[in-house]
Motif scaffolding. Structure first.
Motif, PDB file in Angstrom:
ATOM      1  N   UNK A  26       0.717  -1.222  -0.094  1.00 59.02           N
ATOM      2  CA  UNK A  26       0.049   0.105   0.004  1.00 59.02           C
ATOM      3  C   UNK A  26       0.645   1.086   0.000  1.00 59.02           C
ATOM      4  N   UNK A  27       1.942   1.177   0.792  1.00 59.53           N
ATOM      5  CA  UNK A  27       2.745   2.329   0.823  1.00 59.53           C
ATOM      6  C   UNK A  27       3.523   2.706  -0.482  1.00 59.53           C
ATOM      7  N   UNK A  28       3.478   1.600  -1.405  1.00 61.65           N
ATOM      8  CA  UNK A  28       4.347   1.700  -2.646  1.00 61.65           C
ATOM      9  C   UNK A  28       3.300   1.971  -3.693  1.00 61.65           C
ATOM     10  N   UNK A  29       2.044   2.192  -3.248  1.00 65.99           N
ATOM     11  CA  UNK A  29       1.112   2.266  -4.201  1.00 65.99           C
ATOM     12  C   UNK A  29       0.850   1.171  -5.285  1.00 65.99           C
ATOM     13  N   UNK A  30       1.062  -0.207  -4.838  1.00 62.56           N
ATOM     14  CA  UNK A  30       0.738  -1.149  -5.713  1.00 62.56           C
ATOM     15  C   UNK A  30      -0.229  -1.930  -5.127  1.00 62.56           C
ATOM     16  N   UNK A  31      -1.120  -2.654  -6.023  1.00 56.86           N
ATOM     17  CA  UNK A  31      -2.338  -3.215  -5.693  1.00 56.86           C
ATOM     18  C   UNK A  31      -2.554  -4.710  -6.363  1.00 56.86           C
ATOM     19  N   UNK A  32      -1.900  -5.208  -7.336  1.00 59.70           N
ATOM     20  CA  UNK A  32      -1.967  -6.507  -8.056  1.00 59.70           C
ATOM     21  C   UNK A  32      -0.718  -7.138  -8.102  1.00 59.70           C
ATOM     22  N   UNK A  33      -0.001  -7.727  -7.109  1.00 57.66           N
ATOM     23  CA  UNK A  33       1.077  -8.437  -7.218  1.00 57.66           C
ATOM     24  C   UNK A  33       1.140  -9.795  -7.602  1.00 57.66           C
ATOM     25  N   UNK A  34       2.154 -10.125  -8.235  1.00 61.86           N
ATOM     26  CA  UNK A  34       2.131 -11.733  -8.790  1.00 61.86           C
ATOM     27  C   UNK A  34       3.254 -12.287  -7.939  1.00 61.86           C
ATOM     28  N   UNK A  35       2.966 -13.387  -6.737  1.00 61.85           N
ATOM     29  CA  UNK A  35       3.740 -13.767  -5.893  1.00 61.85           C
ATOM     30  C   UNK A  35       4.492 -14.860  -6.609  1.00 61.85           C
ATOM     31  N   UNK A  36       5.811 -14.923  -6.702  1.00 59.90           N
ATOM     32  CA  UNK A  36       6.582 -15.842  -7.390  1.00 59.90           C
ATOM     33  C   UNK A  36       7.463 -16.709  -6.105  1.00 59.90           C
ATOM     34  N   UNK A  37       7.290 -17.924  -6.159  1.00 63.31           N
ATOM     35  CA  UNK A  37       7.561 -18.760  -4.962  1.00 63.31           C
ATOM     36  C   UNK A  37       8.146 -20.233  -5.535  1.00 63.31           C
ATOM     37  N   UNK A  38       8.007 -21.171  -4.592  1.00 61.97           N
ATOM     38  CA  UNK A  38       8.268 -22.620  -5.356  1.00 61.97           C
ATOM     39  C   UNK A  38       7.272 -23.414  -4.523  1.00 61.97           C
ATOM     40  N   UNK A  39       7.195 -24.806  -5.057  1.00 56.60           N
ATOM     41  CA  UNK A  39       6.086 -25.711  -4.549  1.00 56.60           C
ATOM     42  C   UNK A  39       6.265 -26.308  -3.161  1.00 56.60           C
ATOM     43  N   UNK A  40       7.447 -25.968  -2.504  1.00 54.50           N
ATOM     44  CA  UNK A  40       7.981 -26.449  -1.070  1.00 54.50           C
ATOM     45  C   UNK A  40       6.938 -25.473  -0.149  1.00 54.50           C
ATOM     46  N   UNK A  41       7.270 -23.990  -0.459  1.00 52.15           N
ATOM     47  CA  UNK A  41       6.818 -22.854   0.216  1.00 52.15           C
ATOM     48  C   UNK A  41       5.236 -22.911   0.080  1.00 52.15           C
ATOM     49  N   UNK A  42       4.802 -23.183  -1.016  1.00 52.17           N
ATOM     50  CA  UNK A  42       3.253 -23.257  -1.369  1.00 52.17           C
ATOM     51  C   UNK A  42       2.654 -24.183  -0.662  1.00 52.17           C
ATOM     52  N   UNK A  43       3.458 -25.504  -0.328  1.00 50.66           N
ATOM     53  CA  UNK A  43       2.414 -26.268   0.335  1.00 50.66           C
ATOM     54  C   UNK A  43       2.666 -26.176   1.663  1.00 50.66           C
ATOM     55  N   UNK A  44       3.446 -25.218   2.492  1.00 48.66           N
ATOM     56  CA  UNK A  44       3.442 -25.099   3.730  1.00 48.66           C
ATOM     57  C   UNK A  44       2.342 -24.239   4.373  1.00 48.66           C
ATOM     58  N   UNK A  45       1.785 -23.496   3.606  1.00 49.28           N
ATOM     59  CA  UNK A  45       0.645 -22.632   3.904  1.00 49.28           C
ATOM     60  C   UNK A  45       0.997 -21.221   3.882  1.00 49.28           C
ATOM     61  N   UNK A  46       2.472 -21.032   3.973  1.00 49.44           N
ATOM     62  CA  UNK A  46       2.901 -19.590   3.924  1.00 49.44           C
ATOM     63  C   UNK A  46       2.411 -18.803   2.952  1.00 49.44           C
ATOM     64  N   UNK A  47       2.327 -19.373   1.823  1.00 52.97           N
ATOM     65  CA  UNK A  47       1.836 -18.379   0.876  1.00 52.97           C
ATOM     66  C   UNK A  47       0.294 -18.210   0.767  1.00 52.97           C
ATOM     67  N   UNK A  48      -0.343 -19.271   1.194  1.00 52.54           N
ATOM     68  CA  UNK A  48      -2.030 -19.098   1.385  1.00 52.54           C
ATOM     69  C   UNK A  48      -2.171 -17.904   2.558  1.00 52.54           C
ATOM     70  N   UNK A  49      -1.253 -17.945   3.662  1.00 53.85           N
ATOM     71  CA  UNK A  49      -1.190 -16.956   4.491  1.00 53.85           C
ATOM     72  C   UNK A  49      -0.976 -15.406   3.677  1.00 53.85           C
ATOM     73  N   UNK A  50      -0.203 -15.390   2.998  1.00 55.48           N
ATOM     74  CA  UNK A  50       0.119 -13.957   2.130  1.00 55.48           C
ATOM     75  C   UNK A  50      -1.033 -13.560   1.502  1.00 55.48           C
ATOM     76  N   UNK A  51      -1.420 -14.486   0.737  1.00 54.59           N
ATOM     77  CA  UNK A  51      -2.624 -14.122  -0.138  1.00 54.59           C
ATOM     78  C   UNK A  51      -3.886 -13.865   0.565  1.00 54.59           C
ATOM     79  N   UNK A  52      -4.049 -14.265   1.779  1.00 54.39           N
ATOM     80  CA  UNK A  52      -5.174 -14.169   2.599  1.00 54.39           C
ATOM     81  C   UNK A  52      -4.888 -12.676   3.252  1.00 54.39           C
ATOM     82  N   UNK A  53      -3.758 -12.427   3.775  1.00 56.98           N
ATOM     83  CA  UNK A  53      -3.468 -10.862   4.572  1.00 56.98           C
ATOM     84  C   UNK A  53      -3.639  -9.846   3.242  1.00 56.98           C
TER      85      UNK A  53
END
Length: 385
Positions: A26-53
């Motif tokens: 928000x401070x940077x004026x950005x509103x539509x990010x593409x999250x780039x990550x790996x399958x491991x982190x995506x499977x841990x729930x960490x990325x889902x947490x980010x998307x939800x936040x």
């Protein structure tokens, strides 16, 4: 000499900083990010947490989770295609290697082409999409650097891409994201960050600001490497390592790396050895060979790391440094290339190719003692056993 210093515009540093990712965007004026990550982190729930936040803050994020440990041309181009499928205004790299992938996606997604178009000597200063980096290992320091490295699978070449375009505009430095990392990854990334700090300090392109940052990084990393290896839940040590890794990234991004990195990249490309581990395999031997070109500087590294005192002479301090680097490898169970499972025949056959690729990277030319091709080949042969 006038040094050009480039650092991220904003950084969130500290425990639970990850939770401030929506506020940062928000401070940077950005509103539509593409999250780039790996399958491991995506499977841990960490990325889902980010998307939800982000969603709770009214920010809709896309996900590209097909990065690989050492970014390849294929994985980058797949990410570029994912980027083109949405109207994204920034790229958020979450992970270790995903940050390097995110950097390439952000540049190629805006300017077109393929990674080979951007490898050095090309310098990409015209920015691509804004990059926000969220490291989950205390190692590469990529959250604070103007570099990325992409592997060409068809030639086994690790292509160094450089320029301000690869410098994240913002970073989230939260040591809690490293608490679950396994011992081998903790060791390899930790020695990687120590290598960054040492090479930045002894580099021929060092400057007064990078010097101070590099020494501060060594002071944080050296006493805590064994602690995080022995106890991954040592929060104090994890925090020190995370901060040290970021400082080391700042240091080498504004100075340079040198011979260790030049020789390390071909090992990773040809034998698929993780980058931090190939650095670790090389660090004691390269330091021994290079130290004759900058004895006072290497002595200062020993003092910053706490293995030599101010009243010891430079030669004695350098000896202590080499002894300590060897001891770190032993204590952190760093294998030789042979112990890693590389055959002597294939290693010997590729030494000439690796030597040429090391020199072509440009990093050996920054070394305090500039090697010949013969010198590099001898070091490769020395570390094998």
């Amino acid at each position: 000499m006038v040094a050009t210093i480039a650092l991220p515009r904003l950084m969130r540093v500290g425990e639970r900083a990850f939770e401030q990712l929506p506020l940062l965007l928000r401070e940077l004026g950005l509103s539509k990010p593409l999250i780039v990550t790996d399958a491991y982190l995506n499977g841990t729930g960490r990325i889902a947490q980010a998307v939800e936040m982000l969603a709770l803050s009214g920010i809709n994020a896309g996900i590209f989770a097909d990065t690989v440990p050492d970014p390849t041309v294929d994985s980058v181009m797949a990410g570029v295609r994912s980027l083109s499928n949405g109207e994204y205004d920034c790229v958020v790299g979450i992970g270790g290697s995903p940050i390097d992938t995110a950097k390439a996606i952000a540049v190629i997604g805006r300017h077109g082409g393929v990674p080979a178009d951007y490898k050095v000597p090309h310098v990409q200063d015209i920015p691509g999409l804004p990059i926000i980096a969220v490291p989950t290992t205390a190692g590469s320091g990529s959250e604070a650097t103007r570099f990325t490295v992409i592997t060409d699978g068809s030639t086994d070449e690790k292509m160094l891409c450089a320029g301000i375009a690869y410098l994240p505009i913002a970073a989230v430095i939260d040591y809690e994201l490293t608490l679950t990392k396994p011992r081998r990854l903790t060791a390899d990334t930790g020695i990687d960050s120590l290598t960054h700090a040492i090479e930045a300090y002894v580099s021929q392109r060092a400057n007064p600001l990078s010097d101070r940052i590099a020494l501060a990084a060594m002071e944080l990393i050296a006493p805590n490497l064994r602690r995080v290896f022995d106890d991954g839940n040592d929060r104090e040590a994890r925090e020190a390592m995370m901060l040290g890794a970021t400082l080391a990234g700042m240091a080498f991004s504004n100075a340079s790396v040198a011979l260790v990195h030049g020789m390390s990249r071909p090992i990773g490309a040809h034998f698929h050895v993780p980058h931090g581990l190939s650095n670790a395999m090389l660090l004691p031997a390269v330091t021994t060979w290079s130290s004759h070109g900058a004895i006072p500087r290497y002595a200062r590294c020993a003092r910053a790391m706490g293995v030599a005192t101010d009243d010891e002479g430079d030669q004695a301090s350098v000896a202590r440094l080499i002894e300590e680097l060897t001891s770190i490898n032993r204590d952190l169970q760093v294998p030789t290339p042979a112990a890693w499972g590389i055959s002597a025949e294939r290693w010997d056959a590729l030494v000439p190719v690796m030597t040429r690729q090391a020199i072509a990277s440009g990093s050996p030319a920054n070394n305090p003692r500039v090697p010949t091709a013969e010198d590099i080949a001898i070091i490769y042969q020395h570390i094998f056993a």
